[in-house]
Enzyme design. Structure first.
Site, PDB file in Angstrom:
ATOM      1  N   HIS A 124      34.086  17.902  15.221  1.00  0.00           N
ATOM      2  CA  HIS A 124      33.714  17.682  16.622  1.00  0.00           C
ATOM      3  C   HIS A 124      32.574  16.657  16.624  1.00  0.00           C
ATOM      4  O   HIS A 124      31.794  16.589  15.670  1.00  0.00           O
ATOM      5  CB  HIS A 124      33.227  19.025  17.178  1.00  0.00           C
ATOM      6  N   ASP A 201      30.106  24.717  11.011  1.00  0.00           N
ATOM      7  CA  ASP A 201      30.214  24.732  12.468  1.00  0.00           C
ATOM      8  C   ASP A 201      31.193  25.853  12.818  1.00  0.00           C
ATOM      9  O   ASP A 201      32.406  25.708  12.627  1.00  0.00           O
ATOM     10  CB  ASP A 201      30.718  23.360  12.935  1.00  0.00           C
ATOM     11  N   GLN A 204      34.440  27.474  16.768  1.00  0.00           N
ATOM     12  CA  GLN A 204      35.807  27.937  17.043  1.00  0.00           C
ATOM     13  C   GLN A 204      36.206  29.104  16.144  1.00  0.00           C
ATOM     14  O   GLN A 204      37.374  29.498  16.140  1.00  0.00           O
ATOM     15  CB  GLN A 204      36.804  26.787  16.858  1.00  0.00           C
ATOM     16  N   LYS A 227      31.715  30.460  24.002  1.00  0.00           N
ATOM     17  CA  LYS A 227      33.091  30.523  23.479  1.00  0.00           C
ATOM     18  C   LYS A 227      33.383  31.928  22.954  1.00  0.00           C
ATOM     19  O   LYS A 227      34.412  32.184  22.351  1.00  0.00           O
ATOM     20  CB  LYS A 227      33.264  29.497  22.362  1.00  0.00           C
ATOM     21  N   CYS A 365      36.562  15.819  22.096  1.00  0.00           N
ATOM     22  CA  CYS A 365      35.323  15.433  21.394  1.00  0.00           C
ATOM     23  C   CYS A 365      35.566  15.333  19.892  1.00  0.00           C
ATOM     24  O   CYS A 365      34.712  15.706  19.083  1.00  0.00           O
ATOM     25  CB  CYS A 365      34.184  16.405  21.679  1.00  0.00           C
TER      26      CYS A 365
HETATM   27  N1  PMP Z   1      31.996  22.292  17.376  1.00  0.00           N
HETATM   28  C1  PMP Z   1      33.226  22.667  17.723  1.00  0.00           C
HETATM   29  C2  PMP Z   1      34.264  22.844  16.644  1.00  0.00           C
HETATM   30  C3  PMP Z   1      33.528  22.874  19.069  1.00  0.00           C
HETATM   31  O1  PMP Z   1      34.760  23.250  19.416  1.00  0.00           O
HETATM   32  C4  PMP Z   1      32.526  22.699  20.048  1.00  0.00           C
HETATM   33  C5  PMP Z   1      32.814  22.912  21.513  1.00  0.00           C
HETATM   34  N2  PMP Z   1      33.946  22.249  21.992  1.00  0.00           N
HETATM   35  C6  PMP Z   1      31.261  22.330  19.620  1.00  0.00           C
HETATM   36  C7  PMP Z   1      31.033  22.136  18.282  1.00  0.00           C
HETATM   37  C8  PMP Z   1      30.134  22.128  20.587  1.00  0.00           C
HETATM   38  O2  PMP Z   1      29.800  23.312  21.207  1.00  0.00           O
HETATM   39  P1  PMP Z   1      28.812  23.327  22.456  1.00  0.00           P
HETATM   40  O3  PMP Z   1      29.331  22.305  23.412  1.00  0.00           O
HETATM   41  O4  PMP Z   1      28.929  24.723  22.966  1.00  0.00           O
HETATM   42  O5  PMP Z   1      27.458  23.005  21.952  1.00  0.00           O
END
Ligand code: PMP
Length: 404
Positions: A124, A201, A204, A227, A365
């Site tokens: 991401h 990270d 997910q 999430k 993203c």
């Molecule tokens: N890493 C991953 C794998 C994600 O899916 C996301 C959220 N789409 C993020 C980081 C970022 O999370 P947040 O926007 O809640 O900070």
């Protein structure tokens, strides 16, 4: 809980009862954010009705109460990820802030000219850009682990990238764009064999399987509450005690100091050293309620329920002409990313929306991952504990309408 109970869990989420464009809502966008159960909404309400104050221990009754709730939430998170100590749990805004915290502080303390950070091609943006910023400041560089045509993390390629200049490995536990579960245990083992720390990270991952940071032996683990059925604006950075003691503070301000003079400031011990300013007590309370909720259902049961739904959905999208699944790794999280011949991801998402089906459409993203597969974006259905076969059937019916 047994499988039959899952059919009733939808009722725990009041928002799922609303109609969208006159249709039953098939909410298949939980990888972006989950809906919240009554229990979490109630915990937030109760907090503001009975307990709200700022956290300065020992000043007055409500302040003590808010401080206790905040610290109890920290202990609740410790138990959830099985950290050895509660002071290894830093509350942050979310995964993005957690990774920025490590990139900025690790960058300042440990990165020098010519050093390398290893990430993967499926990250991401929040696990790419903070490292680029840190590398740019230090004169260091990124090395990128490639991914296979099925979306697998290529472990042999990863091993080749670990060298004498590697300072840290930062990889996702589960890819939000492809669904791939990465071999985190082996990654940590291999990196540690070279004396390299690892950040995972977990954005997910945490809502879909039990995570044990001690068993993983990772140095840092980041995730977002929103999430995981908790409110937005609260997240967690787990950091091994040695690292949190060693790294410098991220932001300066109140709540993170022992003493301040104009000559020098003495910082408080971790985790407070990393929590400058008024904390998100409401968010921490909501997160603790969410963890109680999911653990009562059982993380293993949630994982099984979602895996069964993913299998069902993967089989059923095969009925749609010209639909191609992007991300077919052997082990996947609750994510189904796809493209439909002759339509942009936006067009697919718009038609699905008209049928009350909420999916994410776009690059998620994760632009480098999209480009790896030669697409600018995908439509992505993602599953949570409240989804059921009816949601998948509604998706399939809506996809037939796209084709028409
Ligand atoms: N890493 C991953 C794998 C994600 O899916 C996301 C959220 N789409 C993020 C980081 C970022 O999370 P947040 O926007 O809640 O900070």
């Amino acid at each position: 809980m047994t499988g039959t109970h899952f059919s009733r869990l939808r009722d725990d989420f009041p928002l799922l009862a609303r109609l969208v464009r006159g249709r039953r809502l098939a909410y298949l966008d939980s990888a972006a954010t989950t809906q919240k159960p009554n229990e979490v909404i109630e915990a937030l309400r109760r907090y503001y009705l009975e307990d709200n104050a700022n956290t300065h221990r020992g000043v007055h009754f409500l302040s003590d109460r808010a401080t206790d709730l905040y610290e109890a939430a920290r202990e609740r998170v410790r138990r959830f990820v099985n950290a050895a100590r509660a002071d290894e749990i830093v509350f942050v805004r979310g995964t993005t802030e957690a990774i920025n915290l490590v990139a900025a502080t690790f960058g300042r303390a440990c990165l020098r000219v010519g050093d390398e950070i290893v990430v993967s091609a499926m990250e991401h943006h929040s696990n790419i850009v903070p490292w680029q910023i840190a590398c740019e400041q230090a004169g260091a560089g990124l090395r990128v682990v490639p991914i296979g045509d099925d979306g697998e993390f290529l472990f042999e390629e990863f091993e080749k990238l670990i060298g004498p200049r590697t300072r840290l490995v930062a990889v996702t536990h589960v890819s939000n764009a492809l669904g791939t579960v990465t071999p985190v245990r082996r990654i940590v083992e291999r990196a540690h064999a070279a004396g390299v720390p690892v950040l995972l990270d977990g954005a997910q991952a945490v809502a879909h399987a039990a995570v044990d940071v001690q068993a993983l032996d990772c140095d840092f683990y980041a995730f977002s509450g929103h999430k995981l059925y908790a409110p937005m604006g609260i997240g967690v950075l787990y950091g091994k005690a040695e690292w949190l003691a060693r790294l410098p503070p991220y932001q300066g301000g109140g709540h993170m100091i022992r003493d301040v003079t104009f000559e020098r400031t003495e910082y408080d011990a971790p985790p407070r050293k990393y929590e400058a300013g008024t904390p998100n007590v409401e968010g921490a309370v909501g997160l603790a309620a969410a963890l109680d909720y999911v653990e009562r259902i059982g993380m293993a049961a949630i994982g099984e329920h979602e895996a069964a739904l993913l299998d069902y959905a993967t089989a059923r999208v095969g009925e749609i002409d010209g639909l191609r699944v992007i991300g077919t790794a052997r082990e996947k999280g609750a994510i189904l990313s796809f493209v439909v011949d002759g339509f942009t991801a936006q067009e697919v998402g718009t038609v699905l929306d008209r049928h009350g089906v909420a999916v994410r459409s776009g690059h998620h993203c994760a632009l480098p991952a999209m480009r790896r597969f030669g697409v600018e974006g995908t439509a992505r259905a993602s599953f949570a504990l409240y989804n059921n076969r009816e949601d998948v059937d509604q998706l399939i019916e809506a996809l037939r309408a796209v084709r028409r």
